[in-house]
Motif scaffolding. Structure first.
Motif, short mmCIF file in Angstrom:
data_model
loop_
_atom_site.label_atom_id
_atom_site.label_comp_id
_atom_site.label_asym_id
_atom_site.label_seq_id
_atom_site.Cartn_x
_atom_site.Cartn_y
_atom_site.Cartn_z
N GLN A 1 11.00 3.22 4.52
CA GLN A 1 10.98 2.77 3.15
C GLN A 1 12.07 3.48 2.35
O GLN A 1 12.37 4.65 2.59
N SER B 1 0.80 -1.22 0.00
CA SER B 1 0.00 0.00 0.00
C SER B 1 0.84 1.27 0.00
O SER B 1 0.30 2.36 -0.25
N HIS B 2 2.13 1.16 0.26
CA HIS B 2 2.97 2.36 0.32
C HIS B 2 3.10 2.98 -1.08
O HIS B 2 3.29 2.26 -2.07
N SER C 1 5.49 4.51 -2.57
CA SER C 1 6.75 4.19 -3.25
C SER C 1 6.70 2.81 -3.89
O SER C 1 7.27 2.59 -4.97
N THR C 2 6.03 1.86 -3.23
CA THR C 2 5.90 0.53 -3.79
C THR C 2 5.06 0.55 -5.06
O THR C 2 5.42 -0.06 -6.08
N HIS D 1 7.95 -4.82 -3.44
CA HIS D 1 7.76 -4.83 -1.98
C HIS D 1 9.09 -5.04 -1.26
O HIS D 1 9.40 -4.36 -0.28
N THR E 1 10.55 -1.98 1.12
CA THR E 1 10.28 -2.14 2.55
C THR E 1 11.33 -2.95 3.30
O THR E 1 11.51 -2.73 4.50
#
Length: 674
Positions: free
Chosen positions: A283, A237-238, A240-241, A271, A275
């Motif tokens: 991150q 969900s980030h 950047s991902t 991912h 992370t």
């Protein structure tokens, strides 16, 4: 009384399991456990700071970051197009939901549920390549209660088309089309497309007939898409991902060498790169994460023998690594392409990102941003590549494929071929009266076998691939080694073995104290030895109604981690787990001691030990390998053609006595026989 165990109850049929290691949590403990689990498994500069100390801190690259953001805006579809796609998909889903609520209105098949999956759901969708006729797409998984025959899928498509046309949308009748595909249906309106991935409930998978139904492999893959979608929603969900996923998809579209990277591998890689940051909760910046992704691919992350990436939904229970379905040529091309792109990124990042035009760096030597540039060349050609590809019946990632290339045969020719001769030996723990009643009770009597052979040359562990391949080529083996047929009868192997897969297990355990953790963690009651019961759960073909099987099978629970990854590679753990799970018709034990006793007796019968003359310590001298044999089509046929965990074959080698034992078991078939 023995009972036949149902595979899935109605409430569990489509509930995707979680992976504790990947479960997002506000607490840092879960994330740290995942990172520690990855730390020693993946060759990664970020996670090896002691060996590769960083000169500077990982911060945003002031030149690369603006280019990444610019490219991200270019590849992201316009809001108006996304709205149009969502509207078209919502109409189709509404028609399918109607069939769920009113099943009697459509008799060709019964729809159990419909789920959203894919790039649109995860907000990682990108524009199709410039100049292509590929429309923006939206993915739905339709789970049927009935078997997915091809006729039923076609009728489902026609029904959806009729319902859409009944809404009298302007000009829709001229452009609306429904096409049958290998995975289900594709519905297009000229601008947008909705892919309908058709599958069935898990209990129906073993009833599929490829001649009239969608293939089991396709149905299983479509079911896995639901699990993948839920994991991506929570773990990726980030922002950047998501940004890195879009960039990797864009690179795959523009550079052919990256085509073997499917969407699931891209999500896992993104991912990990964002992370999994050396036990840090922060991150990585997008620019650093992009370089890290190319570095990992360049170092051979998916080459044969590499550990790969941790896959939370791997079907195998002995190895949790993601192994992509690629030929050797594709794996090598992916690595060499990544190496070339990584060098080009340092010279001309805007070209690699697609912001500026430039020469084709893969066509040959060229000038890139004023610098002479020569691309990396693949090592393996298509002619030399082992083109056998894994299927879902081969328990992906449980074994390492061992291709026998021409060069390897030349190198090994000086050793000569191993010759094998069968020995008529009875193993008391398997064939005798010692455990007879328990084998019957567990549904394994007559289906678990041990065969012994002698061989004529010294065994060298570095040459194990040739040893196992020669074993399956020997006429004495082909005429005596037996496998279980579909008709439920024993038959000799008696067919050509084109290739083998092996996985080496560990044999460090010499005491049942290895299982004391079952008592220490209150899985087994310390006083009575009884196994603690739990609410009934289902995992694949197994019913889980006690804490022991939960610790062995279900990695979404904390008790799964009482056995580490290294513990689960121990041969004695494999034996214990197989005996606890039993056959297709099995009566579970209330106490743990019978499982421990049988494990001990079988383990002692199969392995050989030796005492060190100086230290007086005992150690195991028998290497153990989990083996599979492949036919000329790259399909696994021994120990069986199915992917059941309880279909297994182990090779135990005594290099001193020159004995080799094959321990095999077959899950399906009669409850027991003599």
């Amino acid at each position: 009384m023995r009972r036949s165990r149902p595979r899935f109850p109605p409430w569990r049929q489509n509930r995707p399991p979680y992976q504790q290691s990947y479960r997002p949590s506000s607490a840092s403990q879960s994330q740290q456990q995942f990172q520690q689990r990855q730390l020693h498994d993946v060759f990664d500069f970020v996670n090896l700071p002691e060996a590769f100390p960083s000169i500077k801190q990982a911060i945003e690259d002031p030149t690369l970051t603006p280019s990444i953001m610019e490219r991200n805006q270019q590849v992201t579809p316009a809001p108006a197009d996304l709205f149009t796609l969502m509207n078209f998909a919502s109409r189709i889903r509404q028609k399918i939901d109607t069939l769920v609520l009113a099943p009697n209105s459509f008799t060709a098949c019964q729809v159990n549920e419909v789920r959203e999956v894919g790039s649109y759901k995860h907000n990682t969708i990108i524009k199709p390549p410039v100049g292509s006729q590929i429309p923006l797409s939206y993915d739905l998984v339709v789970v049927l209660k009935t078997l997915p025959t091809r006729e039923a899928v076609d009728q489902l498509g026609n029904r959806i088309k009729q319902d859409l046309l009944s809404e009298n949308q302007p000009n829709e009748a001229e452009v609306l089309s429904v096409c049958s595909t290998d995975y289900g249906l594709s519905i297009e309106n000229g601008q947008m497309a909705v892919h309908i991935l058709v599958t069935t409930i898990p209990m129906n998978l073993n009833s599929l007939d490829p001649s009239i139904h969608l293939s089991r492999q396709i149905c299983k893959r479509n079911l896995n898409a639901i699990k993948h979608a839920k994991w991506v929603d929570e773990a990726c969900s980030h922002p950047s991902t998501k940004l890195l996923v879009r960039l990797l998809k864009d690179l795959r579209q523009r550079f052919n060498g990256l085509e073997p990277l499917n969407t699931w591998l891209i999500n896992l890689l993104a991912h990990h790169c964002v992370t999994n940051n050396n036990n840090s909760s922060e991150q990585l910046p997008p620019s650093y994460a992009l370089k890290r992704a190319l570095q990992l691919l360049s170092s051979g992350l998916f080459l044969p023998g590499s550990s790969g990436l941790y896959d939370p939904f791997n079907d195998s229970h002995t190895n949790s690594r993601s192994q992509p379905i690629m030929t050797l040529e594709e794996q090598d091309r992916l690595c060499s392409t990544s190496q070339t792109l990584l060098r080009a990124l340092a010279i001309h990042p805007r070209y690699v990102l697609g912001l500026e035009d430039g020469p084709d760096i893969f066509a040959g030597p060229c000038q890139l941003n004023g610098i002479a540039f020569v691309p990396n060349e693949p090592v393996i050609s298509k002619d030399e590549s082992n083109s056998h590809m894994s299927s879902d019946t081969q328990q992906q990632a449980t074994c390492v494929e061992i291709p026998m290339s021409e060069n390897e045969n030349v190198i090994s020719s000086s050793i000569g071929e191993y010759r094998f001769q069968p020995i008529d030996k009875q193993f008391e723990s398997i064939d005798g009266k010692q455990n007879r009643d328990l084998w019957v009770k567990w549904g394994m009597r007559g289906k678990i076998r041990a065969n012994m052979y002698i061989f004529d040359q010294p065994f060298q562990e570095y040459n194990v691939r040739k040893f196992i391949f020669d074993f399956f080529q020997d006429p004495n083996v082909l005429n005596t080694l037996k496998m279980f047929s579909k008709a439920g009868e024993w038959q000799i192997l008696n067919q050509s073995v084109h290739d083998v897969r092996i996985e080496q297990l560990q044999t460090n355990v010499l005491s049942l104290e290895f299982f004391d953790r079952l008592f220490n963690n209150q899985i087994v009651r310390e006083q009575s030895g009884h196994i603690k019961k739990c609410i009934e759960e289902y995992k694949d073909e197994f019913i889980v109604d006690d804490e022991l099987r939960k610790a062995l099978l279900m990695d979404e629970f904390e008790t799964y981690d009482i056995f580490s990854d290294n513990d689960r590679k121990e041969f004695i753990f494999h034996l214990f787990k197989h005996f606890c799970l039993g056959g297709q018709v099995c009566q579970y034990e209330d106490a743990v001691q019978p499982y421990l006793d049988v494990t001990k007796s079988v383990y002692k019968d199969l392995i050989s030990v030796q005492k060190d003359a100086e230290t007086q310590t005992i150690h195991v001298v028998s290497p153990v390998f989990k083996i599979e044999a492949l036919n000329d089509k790259g399909k696994k046929f021994y120990p069986s053609r199915t992917a059941f965990e309880q279909d297994f074959a182990y090779m135990i080698i005594d290099p001193i006595k020159r004995h080799v034992i094959i321990l095999s078991n077959f899950y399906e078939g009669p409850s027991f026989f003599e």
